[in-house]
Every structure is written in structure tokens, then in C-alpha cells.
Design a protein around this motif. Structure first.
Motif, PDB file in Angstrom:
ATOM      1  N   GLY A   6      -2.611  10.462  -4.154  1.00 43.24           N
ATOM      2  CA  GLY A   6      -2.255   9.052  -4.268  1.00 43.24           C
ATOM      3  C   GLY A   6      -0.770   8.873  -4.541  1.00 43.24           C
ATOM      4  N   LYS A   7      -0.215   7.835  -3.981  1.00 36.77           N
ATOM      5  CA  LYS A   7       1.191   7.457  -4.158  1.00 36.77           C
ATOM      6  C   LYS A   7       2.161   8.508  -3.621  1.00 36.77           C
ATOM      7  CE  LYS A   7       0.174   4.547  -8.090  1.00 36.77           C
ATOM      8  NZ  LYS A   7       0.438   4.250  -9.488  1.00 36.77           N
ATOM      9  N   SER A   8       1.735   9.278  -2.598  1.00 35.51           N
ATOM     10  CA  SER A   8       2.630  10.280  -2.031  1.00 35.51           C
ATOM     11  C   SER A   8       3.293   9.799  -0.747  1.00 35.51           C
ATOM     12  CB  SER A   8       1.874  11.595  -1.773  1.00 35.51           C
ATOM     13  OG  SER A   8       0.880  11.415  -0.786  1.00 35.51           O
ATOM     14  N   GLY A   9       3.065   8.547  -0.358  1.00 34.70           N
ATOM     15  CA  GLY A   9       3.733   7.999   0.811  1.00 34.70           C
ATOM     16  C   GLY A   9       2.950   8.092   2.105  1.00 34.70           C
ATOM     17  N   LYS A  10       1.648   8.351   2.020  1.00 36.10           N
ATOM     18  CA  LYS A  10       0.829   8.489   3.229  1.00 36.10           C
ATOM     19  C   LYS A  10       0.792   7.201   4.049  1.00 36.10           C
ATOM     20  CE  LYS A  10      -2.873   9.406   1.026  1.00 36.10           C
ATOM     21  NZ  LYS A  10      -2.347   9.180  -0.309  1.00 36.10           N
ATOM     22  N   THR A  11       0.561   6.076   3.394  1.00 35.75           N
ATOM     23  CA  THR A  11       0.440   4.806   4.112  1.00 35.75           C
ATOM     24  C   THR A  11       1.783   4.382   4.693  1.00 35.75           C
ATOM     25  OG1 THR A  11      -1.433   4.173   2.736  1.00 35.75           O
ATOM     26  CG2 THR A  11      -0.298   2.397   3.898  1.00 35.75           C
ATOM     27  N   ALA A  12       2.869   4.609   3.970  1.00 30.80           N
ATOM     28  CA  ALA A  12       4.194   4.298   4.507  1.00 30.80           C
ATOM     29  C   ALA A  12       4.499   5.171   5.717  1.00 30.80           C
ATOM     30  CB  ALA A  12       5.264   4.487   3.430  1.00 30.80           C
ATOM     31  N   LEU A  13       4.115   6.447   5.661  1.00 32.88           N
ATOM     32  CA  LEU A  13       4.310   7.339   6.796  1.00 32.88           C
ATOM     33  C   LEU A  13       3.463   6.878   7.984  1.00 32.88           C
ATOM     34  CD1 LEU A  13       5.392   9.863   8.176  1.00 32.88           C
ATOM     35  CD2 LEU A  13       3.608  11.190   7.002  1.00 32.88           C
ATOM     36  N   ALA A  14       2.222   6.505   7.729  1.00 32.41           N
ATOM     37  CA  ALA A  14       1.358   6.014   8.809  1.00 32.41           C
ATOM     38  C   ALA A  14       1.952   4.763   9.445  1.00 32.41           C
ATOM     39  CB  ALA A  14      -0.045   5.727   8.279  1.00 32.41           C
ATOM     40  N   ALA A  15       2.475   3.857   8.627  1.00 32.07           N
ATOM     41  CA  ALA A  15       3.086   2.634   9.160  1.00 32.07           C
ATOM     42  C   ALA A  15       4.281   2.980  10.045  1.00 32.07           C
ATOM     43  CB  ALA A  15       3.502   1.712   8.020  1.00 32.07           C
ATOM     44  N   PHE A  16       5.100   3.937   9.620  1.00 34.13           N
ATOM     45  CA  PHE A  16       6.246   4.350  10.435  1.00 34.13           C
ATOM     46  C   PHE A  16       5.773   4.934  11.764  1.00 34.13           C
ATOM     47  CE2 PHE A  16       8.998   7.742  11.943  1.00 34.13           C
ATOM     48  CZ  PHE A  16      10.174   7.034  12.169  1.00 34.13           C
ATOM     49  N   LEU A  17       4.776   5.814  11.720  1.00 37.69           N
ATOM     50  CA  LEU A  17       4.279   6.445  12.940  1.00 37.69           C
ATOM     51  C   LEU A  17       3.625   5.435  13.889  1.00 37.69           C
ATOM     52  CD1 LEU A  17       2.827   9.723  11.403  1.00 37.69           C
ATOM     53  CD2 LEU A  17       4.932   9.469  12.744  1.00 37.69           C
ATOM     54  N   GLU A  18       3.151   4.339  13.328  1.00 37.45           N
ATOM     55  CA  GLU A  18       2.571   3.274  14.152  1.00 37.45           C
ATOM     56  C   GLU A  18       3.649   2.357  14.737  1.00 37.45           C
ATOM     57  OE1 GLU A  18      -0.528   2.833  15.163  1.00 37.45           O
ATOM     58  OE2 GLU A  18      -1.249   4.565  14.059  1.00 37.45           O
ATOM     59  N   GLY A  19       4.893   2.555  14.304  1.00 38.19           N
ATOM     60  CA  GLY A  19       5.985   1.746  14.843  1.00 38.19           C
ATOM     61  C   GLY A  19       6.340   0.535  14.016  1.00 38.19           C
ATOM     62  N   GLY A  20       5.750   0.394  12.850  1.00 35.68           N
ATOM     63  CA  GLY A  20       6.038  -0.746  11.980  1.00 35.68           C
ATOM     64  C   GLY A  20       6.838  -0.337  10.770  1.00 35.68           C
ATOM     65  N   GLY A  21       7.059  -1.289   9.903  1.00 36.98           N
ATOM     66  CA  GLY A  21       7.768  -1.023   8.656  1.00 36.98           C
ATOM     67  C   GLY A  21       6.823  -0.444   7.624  1.00 36.98           C
ATOM     68  N   PRO A  22       7.354  -0.090   6.465  1.00 35.86           N
ATOM     69  CA  PRO A  22       6.506   0.480   5.426  1.00 35.86           C
ATOM     70  C   PRO A  22       5.455  -0.534   4.966  1.00 35.86           C
ATOM     71  CG  PRO A  22       8.805   0.395   4.703  1.00 35.86           C
ATOM     72  CD  PRO A  22       8.742  -0.163   6.083  1.00 35.86           C
ATOM     73  N   ASP A  23       4.231  -0.074   4.846  1.00 41.05           N
ATOM     74  CA  ASP A  23       3.121  -0.891   4.382  1.00 41.05           C
ATOM     75  C   ASP A  23       2.751  -0.356   3.008  1.00 41.05           C
ATOM     76  OD1 ASP A  23       0.819  -2.276   3.902  1.00 41.05           O
ATOM     77  OD2 ASP A  23      -0.207  -1.649   5.728  1.00 41.05           O
ATOM     78  N   ILE A  24       3.082  -1.089   1.959  1.00 39.64           N
ATOM     79  CA  ILE A  24       2.899  -0.561   0.614  1.00 39.64           C
ATOM     80  C   ILE A  24       1.510  -0.822   0.044  1.00 39.64           C
ATOM     81  CG2 ILE A  24       5.344  -0.603   0.015  1.00 39.64           C
ATOM     82  CD1 ILE A  24       4.810  -3.252  -1.441  1.00 39.64           C
ATOM     83  N   ARG A  25       0.647  -1.447   0.800  1.00 47.64           N
ATOM     84  CA  ARG A  25      -0.717  -1.718   0.362  1.00 47.64           C
ATOM     85  C   ARG A  25      -1.495  -0.410   0.308  1.00 47.64           C
ATOM     86  NH1 ARG A  25      -4.797  -2.190   3.652  1.00 47.64           N
ATOM     87  NH2 ARG A  25      -3.410  -2.369   5.422  1.00 47.64           N
ATOM     88  N   ARG A  26      -2.060  -0.129  -0.844  1.00 48.04           N
ATOM     89  CA  ARG A  26      -2.846   1.099  -0.993  1.00 48.04           C
ATOM     90  C   ARG A  26      -4.187   0.935  -0.287  1.00 48.04           C
ATOM     91  NH1 ARG A  26      -2.818   3.484  -6.867  1.00 48.04           N
ATOM     92  NH2 ARG A  26      -3.898   5.054  -5.656  1.00 48.04           N
ATOM     93  N   VAL A  27      -4.668   2.012   0.301  1.00 45.18           N
ATOM     94  CA  VAL A  27      -5.946   1.960   1.006  1.00 45.18           C
ATOM     95  C   VAL A  27      -7.034   2.588   0.136  1.00 45.18           C
ATOM     96  CG1 VAL A  27      -4.904   1.958   3.284  1.00 45.18           C
ATOM     97  CG2 VAL A  27      -5.517   4.122   2.255  1.00 45.18           C
ATOM     98  N   GLN A  28      -8.222   1.996   0.169  1.00 47.02           N
ATOM     99  CA  GLN A  28      -9.333   2.526  -0.609  1.00 47.02           C
ATOM    100  C   GLN A  28     -10.390   3.158   0.284  1.00 47.02           C
ATOM    101  OE1 GLN A  28     -10.708  -0.143  -3.573  1.00 47.02           O
ATOM    102  NE2 GLN A  28      -8.694  -0.334  -4.477  1.00 47.02           N
ATOM    103  N   ASN A  29     -10.226   2.981   1.582  1.00 47.92           N
ATOM    104  CA  ASN A  29     -11.109   3.584   2.570  1.00 47.92           C
ATOM    105  C   ASN A  29     -10.238   4.200   3.652  1.00 47.92           C
ATOM    106  OD1 ASN A  29     -13.651   2.660   1.482  1.00 47.92           O
ATOM    107  ND2 ASN A  29     -12.999   0.620   2.112  1.00 47.92           N
TER     108      ASN A  29
END
Length: 148
Positions: A6-29
Motif C-alpha cells: 500500500g502507498k507504493s505508487g501502484k495506482t499513480a503508475l497505472a494512471a501514467f501507463l494508461e496515458g493520464g495524470g496521477p490518480d491518487i484514489r486508493r483502490v480496494q478491489n
């Protein structure tokens, strides 16, 4: 597929790879996107959830295992990367922080069963992110690769 604590930057990395900006919303699923499968840190941090990660990797073309360079927790079991049948790529995140210990993060990836090279990134270092995107490009599904 991107996994890590948790909080290691996975979602921000995924947002970048998808072509968008950082998405800081944590995912629970698990979140299936066009190019990425973003997994919650709780799935890795709870040993009884590991089988969900292994099963989900059946849909992945590669697994990106992240380690937070500023984190002090070792969350990967020894040899965990060997449970996946696809290529596993080690990524050290949050390398820009003053408390980052990149050598310890690399040691965590080695202990998890990943062989170098490891990719060191920061969400603020576009060059490092672009380099990682280039490394991951061959693993994108053929239907999603841009035409030449």
C-alpha cells in the motif's frame, strides 16, 4: 498487472501507463483498465490473499512488482515472483524522497525472486517513467499497440 505494498505508487503508475495524470484514489478491489490491472496493497500484505494475485496474473502479460524505496516494510515472501507464469519486472518507486533506500529496495526485489535489471522511478521523473513504459511496451496486447 501491478502489485506492491500500500502507498507504493501502484495506482499513480497505472494512471501514467494508461496515458493520464496521477490518480491518487486508493483502490480496494482489483481495477482492470485498458492496459493495466491495478491491485490493492492489502492483497499483498495479507498472506491469505496471495492466491488472488496469483490467479489474477493468469490474465496478465507481465507482472510489475513494486517496492517503495522510502518504505521500511518487507512484504514479499521469499521467491514470490516464482509463483507467476509470466515475466516479472521489478520496480523501485518513490526514489526521489530523502529517506529512500534504493539498495534495500533492490534487495527486497532480489529476495522476492526477481532478477535485475530493476527500474527506479518517481512520479516526478518523467524520463524514468518513459523508460519503464518502453520496457513494458512489448507486453501490451497486440490489439492495443499503436500502428506504425
Amino acid at each position: 498487472m501491478i502489485i506492491g505494498p500500500g502507498k507504493s505508487g501502484k495506482t499513480a503508475l497505472a494512471a501514467f501507463l494508461e496515458g493520464g495524470g496521477p490518480d491518487i484514489r486508493r483502490v480496494q478491489n482489483m481495477v482492470y483498465r485498458k492496459n493495466t490491472l491495478d491491485t490493492p496493497g492489502a492483497y499483498l500484505e495479507s498472506p491469505w490473499m496471495h492466491h488472488h494475485l496469483i490467479a489474477a496474473a493468469q490474465d496478465a502479460s507481465c507482472v510489475v512488482m513494486t517496492v517503495d524505496a522510502a518504505g521500511k516494510r518487507w512484504v514479499y515472501p521469499p521467491g514470490f515472483a516464482k509463483a507467476f507464469r509470466v515475466t516479472v519486472i521489478g520496480v523501485v518507486t518513490r526514489c526521489d524522497l530523502p529517506e529512500a533506500d534504493i539498495q534495500e529496495a533492490r534487495q527486497q526485489l532480489r529476495r522476492a525472486g526477481i532478477t535485475p535489471p530493476f527500474y527506479e522511478i518517481s512520479i516526478y521523473d518523467k524520463e524514468g517513467l518513459e523508460r519503464l513504459r518502453d520496457v513494458l511496451a512489448p507486453y501490451r496486447p497486440k490489439a492495443l499497440q499503436p500502428e506504425k
